[in-house]
Design an enzyme around this catalytic site. Structure first.
Site, short mmCIF file in Angstrom:
data_model
loop_
_atom_site.label_atom_id
_atom_site.label_comp_id
_atom_site.label_asym_id
_atom_site.label_seq_id
_atom_site.Cartn_x
_atom_site.Cartn_y
_atom_site.Cartn_z
N ASP A 55 0.81 -1.21 0.00
CA ASP A 55 0.00 0.00 0.00
C ASP A 55 0.85 1.27 0.00
OD1 ASP A 55 -2.20 -1.63 0.17
OD2 ASP A 55 -3.06 -0.67 1.93
N HIS A 105 -5.54 3.19 -4.54
CA HIS A 105 -5.59 3.39 -3.09
C HIS A 105 -5.81 4.87 -2.75
CE1 HIS A 105 -5.13 2.06 1.00
NE2 HIS A 105 -3.98 2.65 1.21
N TYR A 146 -7.19 3.06 4.84
CA TYR A 146 -7.45 2.54 6.17
C TYR A 146 -8.37 1.32 6.16
CZ TYR A 146 -5.86 7.31 7.11
OH TYR A 146 -5.16 8.49 7.10
N HIS A 199 3.86 -2.61 3.04
CA HIS A 199 4.09 -1.26 2.53
C HIS A 199 5.49 -1.17 1.94
CE1 HIS A 199 1.02 -0.90 5.70
NE2 HIS A 199 0.52 0.07 4.96
#
Length: 249
Positions: A55, A105, A146, A199
């Site tokens: 992400d 995203h 989130y 990430h």
């Protein structure tokens, strides 16, 4: 019962996702963006699959991560933020060329459930446009920032023709920033058809990836894209997967 997510397992896994600080823009590719390279078909009903997802990128360590994925013939899914697509387009182009999956995203990582519909649409569209400009393809999957979504988010995702993808477990790399802990957590939550949240802006994640990938492959996993894992789910635009507690279609 409302489709508003009241208790989202995903949130427990990720906490508050921290976005990387913007880096200076890299030179844009001088060649026209290439179409996404076709990946070899994988049947996750026949092989043991797992999807690593990254992400908030492309982060500044994405190049090293791509080198590792290429070395071990592993595929991943990158849920990209438009603002970093804009500043690091060459990474996005390479992701597509090397057969990785690109997801949306948002542009600046706001909580979609607190925004007006027009603002949500703008966040999604700006990222769609940025990815297409960088790589010549448009994301087919949406991961709300989130992991927060509601009926409005679902309806807007449907407008863009995208299902929403959460995760089965997180690496907690954003919290620990420790190679050994990231590897330990990732292997602990790995399971067949799992979707793991990571990430590529966390250096320790990128540094630990060779060891993680080798161990997963040794344990019989084939590292594939999210679309490979969810293929049998027949997800429709606006659907959410995995379905969180409190969600009704």
């Amino acid at each position: 019962m409302s489709r508003q997510i009241l208790s989202l397992l995903a949130i427990a896994a990720v906490g508050v996702t921290l976005a990387p600080a913007p880096a200076s823009a890299q030179p844009r590719p001088t060649q026209p963006p290439a179409a996404q390279a076709p990946a070899k078909a994988v049947d996750c009903e026949q092989v043991k699959c797992i999807a690593l997802t990254f992400d908030d990128g492309p982060g500044k360590y994405a190049g090293a991560l791509l080198d590792t994925l290429k070395k071990y013939n592993a595929k991943a899914t990158f849920f990209l933020e438009g603002q970093y697509v804009h500043s690091r387009p060459s990474f996005v182009k390479r992701m597509a060329q090397e057969g990785h999956e690109l997801g949306n995203h948002s542009y600046k990582h706001p909580n979609f459930t607190t925004l007006e519909p027009g603002a949500v649409r703008d966040e999604i569209k700006k990222t769609q446009d940025a990815v297409k400009k960088a790589a010549g393809v448009e994301p087919k999957l949406l991961r709300p920032p989130y992991g927060m979504a509601d009926i409005q988010t679902s309806d807007i995702a449907a407008e863009f023709g995208m299902p929403m993808i959460l995760w089965t477990a997180g690496s907690r790399d954003w919290a620990t920033k420790n190679e050994a802990e990231i590897k330990k957590q990732t292997l602990a939550v790995a399971k067949q058809d799992g979707i793991i949240l990571m990430h590529d802006w966390v250096k320790q994640t990128v540094d630990s990836m060779p060891s993680i990938i080798k161990t997963l492959q040794k344990n019989g996993y084939q590292l594939v894209t999210v679309s490979d894992v969810v293929k049998r789910e027949n997800l429709q635009p606006g659907d959410i997967y995995p379905v969180p507690e409190g969600w009704q279609k």
